[in-house]
Design an enzyme around this catalytic site. Structure first.
Site, short mmCIF file in Angstrom:
data_model
loop_
_atom_site.label_atom_id
_atom_site.label_comp_id
_atom_site.label_asym_id
_atom_site.label_seq_id
_atom_site.Cartn_x
_atom_site.Cartn_y
_atom_site.Cartn_z
N LEU A 135 0.80 -1.22 0.00
CA LEU A 135 0.00 0.00 0.00
C LEU A 135 0.84 1.28 0.00
O LEU A 135 0.32 2.36 0.24
CB LEU A 135 -0.95 0.01 1.20
CG LEU A 135 -2.08 -1.03 1.17
CD1 LEU A 135 -2.89 -0.98 2.44
CD2 LEU A 135 -2.97 -0.81 -0.05
N CYS B 284 3.33 -1.13 8.75
CA CYS B 284 1.88 -1.00 8.60
C CYS B 284 1.18 -2.36 8.55
O CYS B 284 0.23 -2.60 9.28
CB CYS B 284 1.55 -0.22 7.34
SG CYS B 284 2.28 1.43 7.31
N HIS B 285 1.65 -3.25 7.65
CA HIS B 285 0.94 -4.52 7.46
C HIS B 285 1.84 -5.74 7.53
O HIS B 285 1.41 -6.85 7.25
CB HIS B 285 0.19 -4.49 6.12
CG HIS B 285 -0.79 -3.35 6.04
ND1 HIS B 285 -0.52 -2.19 5.36
CD2 HIS B 285 -2.01 -3.19 6.62
CE1 HIS B 285 -1.54 -1.36 5.49
NE2 HIS B 285 -2.46 -1.94 6.25
N GLY B 286 3.11 -5.54 7.87
CA GLY B 286 3.99 -6.66 8.15
C GLY B 286 4.75 -7.26 6.99
O GLY B 286 5.41 -8.29 7.17
#
Length: 194
Positions: free
Chosen positions: A133, A151-153
């Site tokens: 993203l 943020c999301h790993g």
């Protein structure tokens, strides 16, 4: 009394001559200034035509990066075309480790040699945004000697290959070329990765 009347016309004549001299000096200065402004106005279109146009500036002129101060293992951030670029000097251990990773262990398989320029194995140049993203991953984090996105790993190895998702692809490589062993030019010299 004759003395007084004779002195008055002489003084009056002297003032007129001095006044004419200062007026002449002013006219010379004003004419010179007008000529200088006119020459500048005439030269301006020529000078401005030599500057890059707005499309060229928006497209992003190439930038040069001096690699000589970058230490082994260090990551330097630069910007080109408004985008973050990671410039990383790999250690000898990182180069060896990254060459040994089997393609089967990768989400987006890419050989080590496709991530660096031939003869410059220790240098990695990649865009600095996660391919999930667009977050900025943190260097020297995660399980693969590279970057981890907070943020999301997602995790990337030392040459920017995604090793743990949700990021679907590797960190892209911008177009760049080595000018010397210690200087690169980002923005030319190669095809930009998608």
């Amino acid at each position: 009394m004759a003395n007084t009347s004779a002195a008055a016309p002489a003084a009056q004549g002297h003032d007129t001559h001095g006044h004419e001299g200062s007026r002449r000096d002013f006219l010379f200065l004003a004419t010179g200034a007008a000529l200088a402004v006119g020459a500048g106005a005439a030269a301006w279109p020529l000078i401005s035509s030599m500057a890059p146009d707005a499309d060229t500036i928006a497209a992003g002129a190439p930038i040069e990066v001096d690699l000589s101060p970058i230490q082994d293992g260090q990551i330097v951030n630069v910007f080109w075309r408004g985008k973050l670029i990671f410039v990383r000097k790999l250690t000898a251990k990182e180069v060896g480790d990254m060459k040994a990773v089997p393609l089967s262990a990768m989400i987006d398989p890419a050989a080590f040699t496709t991530r660096v320029k031939n003869g410059h194995d220790q240098w990695l140049i990649v865009y600095g945004n996660c391919t999930h993203l667009g977050c900025v991953p943190i260097g020297h984090q995660g399980n693969f000697e590279g970057w981890a996105c907070p943020c999301h790993g997602s995790q990337f190895d030392a040459v920017g290959r995604v090793r743990h998702g949700p990021a679907p692809i590797n960190l892209p490589i911008p177009p760049y070329a080595f000018q010397t062993d210690a200087k690169i030019r980002i923005g030319e010299g190669g095809k930009e990765a998608a």
